[in-house]
Design a protein around this motif. Sequence first.
Motif, PDB file in Angstrom:
ATOM      1  N   ARG A 152       0.845  -1.192   0.000  1.00  0.00           N
ATOM      2  CA  ARG A 152       0.000   0.000   0.000  1.00  0.00           C
ATOM      3  C   ARG A 152       0.884   1.247   0.000  1.00  0.00           C
ATOM      4  O   ARG A 152       1.855   1.307   0.755  1.00  0.00           O
ATOM      5  CB  ARG A 152      -0.883  -0.021   1.247  1.00  0.00           C
ATOM      6  N   ILE A 153       0.555   2.211  -0.830  1.00  0.00           N
ATOM      7  CA  ILE A 153       1.192   3.525  -0.780  1.00  0.00           C
ATOM      8  C   ILE A 153       0.104   4.537  -0.434  1.00  0.00           C
ATOM      9  O   ILE A 153      -1.048   4.385  -0.826  1.00  0.00           O
ATOM     10  CB  ILE A 153       1.902   3.896  -2.096  1.00  0.00           C
ATOM     11  N   ALA A 154       0.493   5.557   0.323  1.00  0.00           N
ATOM     12  CA  ALA A 154      -0.511   6.511   0.788  1.00  0.00           C
ATOM     13  C   ALA A 154       0.038   7.936   0.713  1.00  0.00           C
ATOM     14  O   ALA A 154       0.657   8.420   1.663  1.00  0.00           O
ATOM     15  CB  ALA A 154      -0.929   6.167   2.212  1.00  0.00           C
ATOM     16  N   PRO A 155      -0.176   8.601  -0.405  1.00  0.00           N
ATOM     17  CA  PRO A 155       0.165  10.019  -0.440  1.00  0.00           C
ATOM     18  C   PRO A 155      -0.772  10.771   0.506  1.00  0.00           C
ATOM     19  O   PRO A 155      -1.894  10.323   0.756  1.00  0.00           O
ATOM     20  CB  PRO A 155      -0.069  10.426  -1.894  1.00  0.00           C
ATOM     21  N   GLY A 156      -0.275  11.865   1.041  1.00  0.00           N
ATOM     22  CA  GLY A 156      -1.112  12.572   1.994  1.00  0.00           C
ATOM     23  C   GLY A 156      -0.862  14.066   2.031  1.00  0.00           C
ATOM     24  O   GLY A 156       0.046  14.594   1.387  1.00  0.00           O
ATOM     25  N   LEU A 157      -1.689  14.728   2.798  1.00  0.00           N
ATOM     26  CA  LEU A 157      -1.610  16.160   3.016  1.00  0.00           C
ATOM     27  C   LEU A 157      -1.334  16.377   4.501  1.00  0.00           C
ATOM     28  O   LEU A 157      -2.187  16.098   5.341  1.00  0.00           O
ATOM     29  CB  LEU A 157      -2.930  16.820   2.601  1.00  0.00           C
ATOM     30  N   LYS A 158      -0.121  16.841   4.821  1.00  0.00           N
ATOM     31  CA  LYS A 158       0.229  17.125   6.213  1.00  0.00           C
ATOM     32  C   LYS A 158      -0.483  18.403   6.647  1.00  0.00           C
ATOM     33  O   LYS A 158      -0.386  19.429   5.979  1.00  0.00           O
ATOM     34  CB  LYS A 158       1.737  17.317   6.352  1.00  0.00           C
ATOM     35  N   ILE A 159      -1.178  18.308   7.759  1.00  0.00           N
ATOM     36  CA  ILE A 159      -1.892  19.471   8.284  1.00  0.00           C
ATOM     37  C   ILE A 159      -1.170  20.032   9.502  1.00  0.00           C
ATOM     38  O   ILE A 159      -1.076  21.237   9.679  1.00  0.00           O
ATOM     39  CB  ILE A 159      -3.353  19.103   8.599  1.00  0.00           C
ATOM     40  N   ILE A 160      -0.637  19.120  10.345  1.00  0.00           N
ATOM     41  CA  ILE A 160       0.174  19.524  11.489  1.00  0.00           C
ATOM     42  C   ILE A 160       1.466  18.723  11.425  1.00  0.00           C
ATOM     43  O   ILE A 160       1.441  17.486  11.402  1.00  0.00           O
ATOM     44  CB  ILE A 160      -0.546  19.245  12.822  1.00  0.00           C
ATOM     45  N   GLU A 161       2.584  19.430  11.380  1.00  0.00           N
ATOM     46  CA  GLU A 161       3.882  18.753  11.370  1.00  0.00           C
ATOM     47  C   GLU A 161       4.752  19.387  12.444  1.00  0.00           C
ATOM     48  O   GLU A 161       4.978  20.597  12.437  1.00  0.00           O
ATOM     49  CB  GLU A 161       4.554  18.859  10.008  1.00  0.00           C
ATOM     50  N   GLY A 162       5.204  18.557  13.393  1.00  0.00           N
ATOM     51  CA  GLY A 162       6.026  19.078  14.479  1.00  0.00           C
ATOM     52  C   GLY A 162       5.297  20.100  15.327  1.00  0.00           C
ATOM     53  O   GLY A 162       5.903  21.009  15.865  1.00  0.00           O
ATOM     54  N   GLY A 163       3.975  19.947  15.439  1.00  0.00           N
ATOM     55  CA  GLY A 163       3.176  20.858  16.240  1.00  0.00           C
ATOM     56  C   GLY A 163       2.800  22.152  15.545  1.00  0.00           C
ATOM     57  O   GLY A 163       2.067  22.966  16.083  1.00  0.00           O
ATOM     58  N   THR A 164       3.286  22.356  14.319  1.00  0.00           N
ATOM     59  CA  THR A 164       3.010  23.578  13.576  1.00  0.00           C
ATOM     60  C   THR A 164       1.944  23.318  12.517  1.00  0.00           C
ATOM     61  O   THR A 164       2.066  22.381  11.729  1.00  0.00           O
ATOM     62  CB  THR A 164       4.293  24.094  12.882  1.00  0.00           C
ATOM     63  N   GLY A 171       0.086  23.879   9.157  1.00  0.00           N
ATOM     64  CA  GLY A 171       0.461  24.327   7.814  1.00  0.00           C
ATOM     65  C   GLY A 171       0.218  23.179   6.856  1.00  0.00           C
ATOM     66  O   GLY A 171       0.063  22.033   7.268  1.00  0.00           O
ATOM     67  N   LEU A 172       0.189  23.453   5.586  1.00  0.00           N
ATOM     68  CA  LEU A 172      -0.061  22.412   4.601  1.00  0.00           C
ATOM     69  C   LEU A 172       1.238  21.989   3.934  1.00  0.00           C
ATOM     70  O   LEU A 172       2.073  22.820   3.577  1.00  0.00           O
ATOM     71  CB  LEU A 172      -1.047  22.899   3.540  1.00  0.00           C
ATOM     72  N   GLY A 173       1.370  20.687   3.762  1.00  0.00           N
ATOM     73  CA  GLY A 173       2.532  20.127   3.085  1.00  0.00           C
ATOM     74  C   GLY A 173       2.186  18.750   2.567  1.00  0.00           C
ATOM     75  O   GLY A 173       1.185  18.149   2.954  1.00  0.00           O
ATOM     76  N   LEU A 174       3.012  18.245   1.685  1.00  0.00           N
ATOM     77  CA  LEU A 174       2.781  16.914   1.136  1.00  0.00           C
ATOM     78  C   LEU A 174       3.506  15.874   1.969  1.00  0.00           C
ATOM     79  O   LEU A 174       4.596  16.112   2.483  1.00  0.00           O
ATOM     80  CB  LEU A 174       3.249  16.857  -0.319  1.00  0.00           C
ATOM     81  N   GLY A 175       2.887  14.709   2.087  1.00  0.00           N
ATOM     82  CA  GLY A 175       3.475  13.605   2.831  1.00  0.00           C
ATOM     83  C   GLY A 175       3.298  12.309   2.079  1.00  0.00           C
ATOM     84  O   GLY A 175       2.608  12.246   1.052  1.00  0.00           O
ATOM     85  N   PHE A 176       3.919  11.268   2.579  1.00  0.00           N
ATOM     86  CA  PHE A 176       3.865   9.969   1.925  1.00  0.00           C
ATOM     87  C   PHE A 176       4.062   8.873   2.960  1.00  0.00           C
ATOM     88  O   PHE A 176       4.879   8.996   3.865  1.00  0.00           O
ATOM     89  CB  PHE A 176       4.961   9.882   0.864  1.00  0.00           C
ATOM     90  N   SER A 177       3.305   7.789   2.821  1.00  0.00           N
ATOM     91  CA  SER A 177       3.491   6.585   3.630  1.00  0.00           C
ATOM     92  C   SER A 177       3.497   5.396   2.688  1.00  0.00           C
ATOM     93  O   SER A 177       2.855   5.424   1.635  1.00  0.00           O
ATOM     94  CB  SER A 177       2.352   6.414   4.642  1.00  0.00           C
ATOM     95  N   GLY A 178       4.182   4.350   3.071  1.00  0.00           N
ATOM     96  CA  GLY A 178       4.210   3.130   2.286  1.00  0.00           C
ATOM     97  C   GLY A 178       4.284   1.928   3.207  1.00  0.00           C
ATOM     98  O   GLY A 178       4.928   1.990   4.259  1.00  0.00           O
ATOM     99  N   TYR A 179       3.612   0.840   2.834  1.00  0.00           N
ATOM    100  CA  TYR A 179       3.518  -0.334   3.695  1.00  0.00           C
ATOM    101  C   TYR A 179       3.593  -1.622   2.888  1.00  0.00           C
ATOM    102  O   TYR A 179       3.088  -1.703   1.771  1.00  0.00           O
ATOM    103  CB  TYR A 179       2.178  -0.368   4.433  1.00  0.00           C
ATOM    104  N   LEU A 180       4.159  -2.625   3.498  1.00  0.00           N
ATOM    105  CA  LEU A 180       4.091  -3.992   3.039  1.00  0.00           C
ATOM    106  C   LEU A 180       3.661  -4.783   4.266  1.00  0.00           C
ATOM    107  O   LEU A 180       4.244  -4.618   5.340  1.00  0.00           O
ATOM    108  CB  LEU A 180       5.457  -4.476   2.547  1.00  0.00           C
ATOM    109  N   GLY A 181       2.628  -5.604   4.139  1.00  0.00           N
ATOM    110  CA  GLY A 181       2.142  -6.280   5.324  1.00  0.00           C
ATOM    111  C   GLY A 181       1.438  -7.579   5.026  1.00  0.00           C
ATOM    112  O   GLY A 181       1.165  -7.929   3.879  1.00  0.00           O
ATOM    113  N   ALA A 182       1.164  -8.299   6.107  1.00  0.00           N
ATOM    114  CA  ALA A 182       0.413  -9.551   6.046  1.00  0.00           C
ATOM    115  C   ALA A 182      -0.611  -9.545   7.165  1.00  0.00           C
ATOM    116  O   ALA A 182      -0.306  -9.151   8.300  1.00  0.00           O
ATOM    117  CB  ALA A 182       1.344 -10.742   6.199  1.00  0.00           C
ATOM    118  N   LEU A 183      -1.838  -9.944   6.845  1.00  0.00           N
ATOM    119  CA  LEU A 183      -2.925  -9.998   7.824  1.00  0.00           C
ATOM    120  C   LEU A 183      -3.427 -11.434   7.941  1.00  0.00           C
ATOM    121  O   LEU A 183      -3.617 -12.115   6.930  1.00  0.00           O
ATOM    122  CB  LEU A 183      -4.086  -9.098   7.394  1.00  0.00           C
ATOM    123  N   TRP A 184      -3.645 -11.892   9.164  1.00  0.00           N
ATOM    124  CA  TRP A 184      -4.230 -13.202   9.427  1.00  0.00           C
ATOM    125  C   TRP A 184      -5.713 -13.002   9.701  1.00  0.00           C
ATOM    126  O   TRP A 184      -6.093 -12.212  10.561  1.00  0.00           O
ATOM    127  CB  TRP A 184      -3.560 -13.859  10.629  1.00  0.00           C
TER     128      TRP A 184
END
Length: 166
Positions: free
Chosen positions: A136-148, A150-163
């Motif tokens: 799974r890849i998850a582009p995102g919109l950062k709304i709060i970063e480091g307590g501040t 503001g708007l910024g671009l973010g990204f997450s990525g995952y590889l996983g297994a579910l039972w």
Amino acid sequence: MKKNVLMAMILIVLVLVPVSAASLNTSSAAQSRYAVGLNLGTNSGLGFQYRANRDFDIIGNLGLNNFGTSHLSFDVAANYKISEFSIEKADFDVTMGLGAYVGIPLKDGEKVDFALLVPFGVVYHFESAPVDIYLRIAPGLKIIEGGTVGLGLGFSGYLGALWRFN
């Protein structure tokens, strides 16, 4: 401390999941609503899923942020199957969702993070075992970063297994 918490979560999953996993009867696993497993990526730890039906589920991850800060990371998303495809006899689902990420600081001086995510994924459901594997890849919109705020671009990525559970 990061490694100790992660290792404890992994050990708990490895002990509890096989005990209550869905039987190898594929129809039982295919109908199960709950799944728990391991998630590796920008947030490594536990992955979970509540499946309302074959085309809609709630997905989430709880773990440690692997890049930059020492945060306990939590994300959750409503996830929809938007397509499917096959390679030989293997069937895959293509998913898309909308969710949120919260990063809770574990060290003094760090602040809370919050972002909106749009996860895209590919999921393979094993026929012979109650296991799903996903990327799974998850582009995102950062709304709060480091307590501040503001708007910024973010990204997450995952590889996983579910039972899957009955």
